[in-house]
Write a protein that holds these residues in place. Structure first.
Motif, mmCIF file in Angstrom:
data_model
loop_
_atom_site.group_PDB
_atom_site.id
_atom_site.type_symbol
_atom_site.label_atom_id
_atom_site.label_comp_id
_atom_site.label_asym_id
_atom_site.label_seq_id
_atom_site.Cartn_x
_atom_site.Cartn_y
_atom_site.Cartn_z
ATOM 1 N N MET A 293 0.835 -1.207 0.000
ATOM 2 C CA MET A 293 0.000 0.000 0.000
ATOM 3 C C MET A 293 0.868 1.255 0.000
ATOM 4 O O MET A 293 0.510 2.261 -0.618
ATOM 5 N N SER A 294 2.009 1.202 0.675
ATOM 6 C CA SER A 294 2.939 2.333 0.638
ATOM 7 C C SER A 294 3.450 2.552 -0.779
ATOM 8 O O SER A 294 3.591 3.688 -1.241
ATOM 9 N N GLY A 295 3.723 1.455 -1.474
ATOM 10 C CA GLY A 295 4.140 1.563 -2.863
ATOM 11 C C GLY A 295 3.016 2.074 -3.754
ATOM 12 O O GLY A 295 3.254 2.872 -4.675
ATOM 13 N N TYR A 296 1.801 1.629 -3.452
ATOM 14 C CA TYR A 296 0.654 2.031 -4.278
ATOM 15 C C TYR A 296 0.396 3.523 -4.185
ATOM 16 O O TYR A 296 -0.072 4.139 -5.154
ATOM 17 N N ILE A 297 0.676 4.133 -3.042
ATOM 18 C CA ILE A 297 0.458 5.574 -2.873
ATOM 19 C C ILE A 297 1.250 6.358 -3.918
ATOM 20 O O ILE A 297 0.784 7.381 -4.430
ATOM 21 N N TRP A 298 2.453 5.884 -4.245
ATOM 22 C CA TRP A 298 3.248 6.547 -5.289
ATOM 23 C C TRP A 298 2.474 6.573 -6.614
ATOM 24 O O TRP A 298 2.421 7.600 -7.288
ATOM 25 N N PHE A 299 1.897 5.441 -6.969
ATOM 26 C CA PHE A 299 1.151 5.367 -8.226
ATOM 27 C C PHE A 299 -0.107 6.230 -8.164
ATOM 28 O O PHE A 299 -0.494 6.856 -9.151
ATOM 29 N N PHE A 300 -0.742 6.264 -6.996
ATOM 30 C CA PHE A 300 -1.963 7.062 -6.845
ATOM 31 C C PHE A 300 -1.673 8.546 -7.034
ATOM 32 O O PHE A 300 -2.392 9.237 -7.762
ATOM 33 N N GLU A 417 -1.612 8.333 -21.763
ATOM 34 C CA GLU A 417 -2.739 7.627 -21.138
ATOM 35 C C GLU A 417 -2.591 6.109 -21.268
ATOM 36 O O GLU A 417 -2.887 5.357 -20.335
ATOM 37 N N LEU A 418 -2.118 5.657 -22.418
ATOM 38 C CA LEU A 418 -2.001 4.223 -22.657
ATOM 39 C C LEU A 418 -0.893 3.570 -21.832
ATOM 40 O O LEU A 418 -0.822 2.344 -21.745
ATOM 41 N N THR A 419 -0.036 4.382 -21.204
ATOM 42 C CA THR A 419 0.973 3.832 -20.295
ATOM 43 C C THR A 419 0.588 4.031 -18.830
ATOM 44 O O THR A 419 1.305 3.559 -17.940
ATOM 45 N N VAL A 420 -0.527 4.714 -18.579
ATOM 46 C CA VAL A 420 -0.961 4.967 -17.202
ATOM 47 C C VAL A 420 -2.290 4.286 -16.891
ATOM 48 O O VAL A 420 -2.403 3.539 -15.910
ATOM 49 N N SER A 421 -3.317 4.519 -17.693
ATOM 50 C CA SER A 421 -4.658 4.047 -17.352
ATOM 51 C C SER A 421 -4.774 2.526 -17.278
ATOM 52 O O SER A 421 -5.114 1.983 -16.215
ATOM 53 N N PRO A 422 -4.495 1.774 -18.351
ATOM 54 C CA PRO A 422 -4.611 0.312 -18.235
ATOM 55 C C PRO A 422 -3.604 -0.286 -17.263
ATOM 56 O O PRO A 422 -3.900 -1.246 -16.552
ATOM 57 N N VAL A 423 -2.403 0.298 -17.214
ATOM 58 C CA VAL A 423 -1.367 -0.188 -16.297
ATOM 59 C C VAL A 423 -1.790 0.071 -14.853
ATOM 60 O O VAL A 423 -1.569 -0.755 -13.952
ATOM 61 N N GLY A 424 -2.426 1.221 -14.605
ATOM 62 C CA GLY A 424 -2.893 1.545 -13.264
ATOM 63 C C GLY A 424 -3.981 0.598 -12.788
ATOM 64 O O GLY A 424 -3.998 0.187 -11.619
ATOM 65 N N LEU A 425 -4.897 0.229 -13.682
ATOM 66 C CA LEU A 425 -5.936 -0.744 -13.329
ATOM 67 C C LEU A 425 -5.304 -2.075 -12.942
ATOM 68 O O LEU A 425 -5.703 -2.721 -11.971
ATOM 69 N N SER A 426 -4.298 -2.469 -13.706
ATOM 70 C CA SER A 426 -3.634 -3.750 -13.451
ATOM 71 C C SER A 426 -2.881 -3.740 -12.115
ATOM 72 O O SER A 426 -3.023 -4.660 -11.302
ATOM 73 N N VAL A 427 -2.101 -2.685 -11.867
ATOM 74 C CA VAL A 427 -1.306 -2.656 -10.637
ATOM 75 C C VAL A 427 -2.197 -2.505 -9.411
ATOM 76 O O VAL A 427 -1.847 -2.968 -8.309
ATOM 77 N N THR A 428 -3.359 -1.908 -9.567
ATOM 78 C CA THR A 428 -4.301 -1.795 -8.452
ATOM 79 C C THR A 428 -4.758 -3.171 -7.994
ATOM 80 O O THR A 428 -4.801 -3.467 -6.790
ATOM 81 N N THR A 429 -5.092 -4.029 -8.942
ATOM 82 C CA THR A 429 -5.529 -5.380 -8.586
ATOM 83 C C THR A 429 -4.388 -6.194 -7.985
ATOM 84 O O THR A 429 -4.607 -7.041 -7.124
ATOM 85 N N LYS A 430 -3.157 -5.932 -8.421
ATOM 86 C CA LYS A 430 -2.012 -6.696 -7.928
ATOM 87 C C LYS A 430 -1.592 -6.288 -6.516
ATOM 88 O O LYS A 430 -1.146 -7.118 -5.724
ATOM 89 N N LEU A 431 -1.688 -4.996 -6.208
ATOM 90 C CA LEU A 431 -1.210 -4.500 -4.906
ATOM 91 C C LEU A 431 -2.307 -4.446 -3.846
ATOM 92 O O LEU A 431 -2.013 -4.210 -2.680
ATOM 93 N N ALA A 432 -3.556 -4.656 -4.233
ATOM 94 C CA ALA A 432 -4.673 -4.541 -3.290
ATOM 95 C C ALA A 432 -4.571 -5.590 -2.188
ATOM 96 O O ALA A 432 -4.371 -6.775 -2.462
ATOM 97 N N PRO A 433 -4.722 -5.194 -0.913
ATOM 98 C CA PRO A 433 -4.786 -6.182 0.166
ATOM 99 C C PRO A 433 -5.997 -7.083 -0.033
ATOM 100 O O PRO A 433 -7.015 -6.661 -0.590
#
Length: 502
Positions: A293-300, A417-433
């Protein structure tokens, strides 16, 4: 477009029979429903700031440019913020199918309210469209997933790709049709046409509901009678307090748009901070989950900066298109709202290229990490505003610049956008508790809310003298580039926080 049999060796969660491009027949229903909903949303969005900032004598609301841009930013922020309660209502009360039908109905009413030539009706319409979009947006994508036999169904990714082509097809056509009618014929007729679009989408959804999966009718976590009573009491108290407060403000003659824009903007920034604090302090999380979650904050934060700039395509860039850009190219005249079709056009053209590129790079063990992709996206969106800085300088003194400036800006933003939006959706599912697996997708959308709310506050504070100026674009562009470089420099630290996720 429909074949007659299911692919050999596969089954569907939806009724067996005709298929849509080899996928469950319900995908056609959701594809068309979403296409028309996006047609209505992006058509209205293409007109929104232009209508608000147009002089009253020309049929608009006569607002200052900065105020119109801020209202647009807050409105867009609320669409994404309300996706959170929209998902909750489906999970606890109605199920996805009924929630989407309700959301579509509310959106349709909102567009027709916008078509009524009264200021009060206009703002009521915006509220209806935002509420309805929150209900629909949070659930229609979930219903696409319901059509398949779990996450390992080989058709699943292809189904979502087809579905999102419907999103971009509607977004591409909307400014060309609704924008033309709104700008060249009547603003209110344009808004009404958006309502017709949503009506067609709703009709498609209701007529095709028999093709949807039974899973879409299931209330996954029904609320108990005791919980329901508490929810309604609490909601009633907040509603009564809001009605009382704003009733007093309006009754004493002090109400202005600021009384709505400022509280919503502050809420859109504080809410993500509250959510992250709550999750980080949850004692049920393991040390590894807290680190992720600490890592995810960077992406957020990176995503919030990205969307702060990107979402101004319908506000500051739209106003630049109207005031500072020539509406003729190669001898062909067109309304300024047509520029809003460039982004979905670029996405439809480039998304398959990027999908192929990531796979090709993975095969060679050269696929960039998530942090590098995010850093690149930030640099690109920052570069787009630096290009806008140059375009604004070229338009100094009231000169009309070539449309190719905006065509370049939208192209750069789309690549980002194509390097942030779909990638962000993917990393959200991977890092989610594990405890917050379902809720984290809603948290991802809060990045759009936060970015838009920061943009709204900046626009209100800076005013017409600065918003849309050369310096305005330069500072934000430089901020995004610096943020991208910083994320790249700290990529090893972020990767370490992500643990086993790469």
């Amino acid at each position: 477009m429909a074949s007659t049999t299911l692919e050999a060796g596969t089954t569907s969660a939806s009724p067996v029979g005709k298929t849509f491009l080899g996928h469950p027949r319900g995908l056609a229903t959701l594809f068309m429903s979403e296409m028309w909903e996006r047609f209505s949303y992006y058509g209205m969005r293409a007109l929104l700031v232009l209508y608000m900032s147009t002089a009253i004598t020309d049929g608009g609301l006569g607002m200052k440019m900065a105020v119109a841009a801020a209202i647009y930013s807050v409105y867009t922020a609320m669409v994404y913020l309300l996706a959170l309660p929209g998902g909750w209502i489906a999970d606890r009360f109605l199920g996805a199918r009924k929630t989407v039908a309700l959301g579509g109905s509310i959106i349709m009413i909102g567009h027709f309210l916008l078509a009524v030539p009264f200021k009060a009706s206009f703002f009521a319409g915006l509220a209806f469209v935002a509420i309805g979009s929150g209900l629909l947006k949070a659930n229609i994508s979930t219903m696409v997933g319901h059509l398949y036999d779990g996450p390992n169904d080989p058709r699943r990714d292809g189904g979502f790709t087809i579905f999102y082509m419907g999103v971009n097809l509607g977004a591409f056509l909307a400014p060309l049709v609704i924008g033309t009618i709104g700008q060249d014929v009547s603003w209110h007729l344009g808004f009404a046409l958006a309502g017709v679009g949503m009506a067609l989408g709703l009709a498609q959804f209701l007529l095709g509901t028999r093709h949807l999966s039974p899973k879409s009718d299931v209330v996954t976590s029904p609320i108990s009678a005791e919980e329901k009573s508490k929810v309604f009491k609490l909601a009633g108290l907040w509603l009564a307090a809001a009605v009382l407060f704003y009733g007093v403000v309006a009754g004493t003659g002090h109400f202005t748009v600021d009384w709505a824009v400022w509280p919503l903007s502050i809420l859109g920034i504080l809410l993500p901070a509250f959510v992250f604090t709550k999750v980080k302090r949850d004692k049920d999380l393991t040390a590894a989950e807290r680190s992720k979650m600490s890592g995810y904050i960077w992406f957020f934060v990176a995503a919030a900066i990205f969307w702060m700039i990107y979402e101004q395509s319908g506000s500051t860039l739209s106003l630049f298109a109207k005031k500072n850009t020539a509406s003729t190219l190669f001898g062909f005249d067109f309304p300024s709202s047509w520029f809003q079709s460039l982004n979905p056009l670029y996405i439809m053209a480039l998304a398959p290229v990027f999908a192929w590129l990531w796979v090709a790079l993975s095969r060679r063990a050269k696929n960039p990490s998530t942090t590098v992709k995010f850093a690149f996206g930030l640099v690109m969106v920052g570069a787009s505003f630096l290009v806008m800085m140059m375009a604004m300088a070229a338009a100094h003194g009231g000169a009309k610049v070539t449309p190719l400036w905006l065509a370049m800006v939208y192209l750069i933003q789309t690549v980002g956008e194509l390097t942030v939006s779909p990638v962000g959706l993917s990393v959200t599912t991977k890092l989610a508790p594990a405890k917050y697996a379902s809720q984290m997708m809603g948290v991802w959308f809060l990045a759009v809310t936060a970015g838009n709310c920061v943009s709204a506050i900046l626009q209100l504070v800076l005013g017409d003298d600065v918003v849309g100026s050369t310096g305005y674009f330069a500072v934000q562009g430089a901020l995004a580039v610096v943020a991208g470089v910083a994320l790249w420099l700290y990529r090893k630290r972020v990767v370490a926080l992500m643990g086993d996720v790469h």
